[in-house]
Design a protein around this motif. Structure first.
Motif, mmCIF file in Angstrom:
data_model
loop_
_atom_site.group_PDB
_atom_site.id
_atom_site.type_symbol
_atom_site.label_atom_id
_atom_site.label_comp_id
_atom_site.label_asym_id
_atom_site.label_seq_id
_atom_site.Cartn_x
_atom_site.Cartn_y
_atom_site.Cartn_z
ATOM 1 N N UNK A 89 2.912 -4.552 -0.240
ATOM 2 C CA UNK A 89 2.523 -3.810 0.959
ATOM 3 C C UNK A 89 3.680 -2.989 1.529
ATOM 4 N N UNK A 90 4.897 -3.502 1.449
ATOM 5 C CA UNK A 90 6.059 -2.789 1.987
ATOM 6 C C UNK A 90 6.295 -1.460 1.283
ATOM 7 N N UNK A 91 5.782 -1.312 0.077
ATOM 8 C CA UNK A 91 6.021 -0.110 -0.712
ATOM 9 C C UNK A 91 4.947 0.971 -0.476
ATOM 10 N N UNK A 92 3.840 0.607 0.128
ATOM 11 C CA UNK A 92 2.733 1.545 0.320
ATOM 12 C C UNK A 92 3.101 2.797 1.125
ATOM 13 N N UNK A 93 3.851 2.690 2.227
ATOM 14 C CA UNK A 93 4.218 3.912 2.957
ATOM 15 C C UNK A 93 5.032 4.884 2.097
ATOM 16 N N UNK A 94 5.923 4.361 1.296
ATOM 17 C CA UNK A 94 6.750 5.195 0.427
ATOM 18 C C UNK A 94 5.895 5.864 -0.659
ATOM 19 N N UNK A 95 4.976 5.120 -1.240
ATOM 20 C CA UNK A 95 4.083 5.682 -2.256
ATOM 21 C C UNK A 95 3.276 6.823 -1.654
ATOM 22 N N UNK A 96 2.692 6.582 -0.481
ATOM 23 C CA UNK A 96 1.872 7.601 0.176
ATOM 24 C C UNK A 96 2.697 8.842 0.499
ATOM 25 N N UNK A 97 3.901 8.658 0.986
ATOM 26 C CA UNK A 97 4.755 9.798 1.332
ATOM 27 C C UNK A 97 5.092 10.625 0.094
ATOM 28 N N UNK A 98 5.468 9.980 -0.973
ATOM 29 C CA UNK A 98 5.820 10.677 -2.215
ATOM 30 C C UNK A 98 4.629 11.463 -2.755
ATOM 31 N N UNK A 99 3.445 10.867 -2.658
ATOM 32 C CA UNK A 99 2.247 11.498 -3.208
ATOM 33 C C UNK A 99 1.587 12.468 -2.229
ATOM 34 N N UNK A 100 2.086 12.524 -0.998
ATOM 35 C CA UNK A 100 1.545 13.448 -0.005
ATOM 36 C C UNK A 100 0.161 13.069 0.482
ATOM 37 N N UNK A 101 -0.077 11.759 0.589
ATOM 38 C CA UNK A 101 -1.371 11.261 1.049
ATOM 39 C C UNK A 101 -1.148 10.235 2.152
ATOM 40 N N UNK A 102 -2.226 9.752 2.718
ATOM 41 C CA UNK A 102 -2.137 8.670 3.694
ATOM 42 C C UNK A 102 -2.317 7.338 2.972
ATOM 43 N N UNK A 103 -1.783 6.280 3.539
ATOM 44 C CA UNK A 103 -1.895 4.952 2.923
ATOM 45 C C UNK A 103 -3.361 4.600 2.673
ATOM 46 N N UNK A 104 -4.232 4.917 3.624
ATOM 47 C CA UNK A 104 -5.652 4.579 3.472
ATOM 48 C C UNK A 104 -6.277 5.227 2.242
ATOM 49 N N UNK A 105 -5.684 6.326 1.779
ATOM 50 C CA UNK A 105 -6.207 7.011 0.599
ATOM 51 C C UNK A 105 -5.971 6.228 -0.690
ATOM 52 N N UNK A 106 -5.167 5.184 -0.624
ATOM 53 C CA UNK A 106 -4.896 4.344 -1.792
ATOM 54 C C UNK A 106 -5.865 3.167 -1.896
ATOM 55 N N UNK A 107 -6.800 3.103 -0.969
ATOM 56 C CA UNK A 107 -7.730 1.974 -0.923
ATOM 57 C C UNK A 107 -9.166 2.432 -1.011
#
Length: 76
Positions: free
Chosen positions: A49-67
């Motif tokens: 979970x701690x890595x989700x904000x970084x993933x979203x930022x790199x991919x240019x999306x919001x965290x919710x978009x990963x779910x």
């Protein structure tokens, strides 16, 4: 009825490809192994979970978009 969100390996893959990144490039940006990204996209495991904000930022999306959301009807 309650809603359960779960990590979507397919949404991660699509977002990574849309960002023009290879698994190796995303792994480098996140300071993880490329096999970690591969396992996330295969659904073998999910990122912490701690890595989700970084993933979203790199991919240019919001965290919710990963779910993805799945409805789970609770019956009495």
């Amino acid at each position: 009825m309650s809603t359960i969100s779960r990590f979507s390996r397919e949404k991660l893959r699509r977002a990574r490809l849309s960002a023009g990144l290879s698994q190796r490039q995303l792994a480098y940006c996140l300071d993880v192994s490329s096999s970690s990204v591969l396992r996330w996209e295969q659904g073998t495991c999910s990122p912490i979970a701690d890595r989700l904000p970084q993933i979203a930022e790199i991919l240019g999306i919001e965290i919710k978009d990963l779910f993805e959301e799945a409805s789970d009807e609770v019956q009495d």
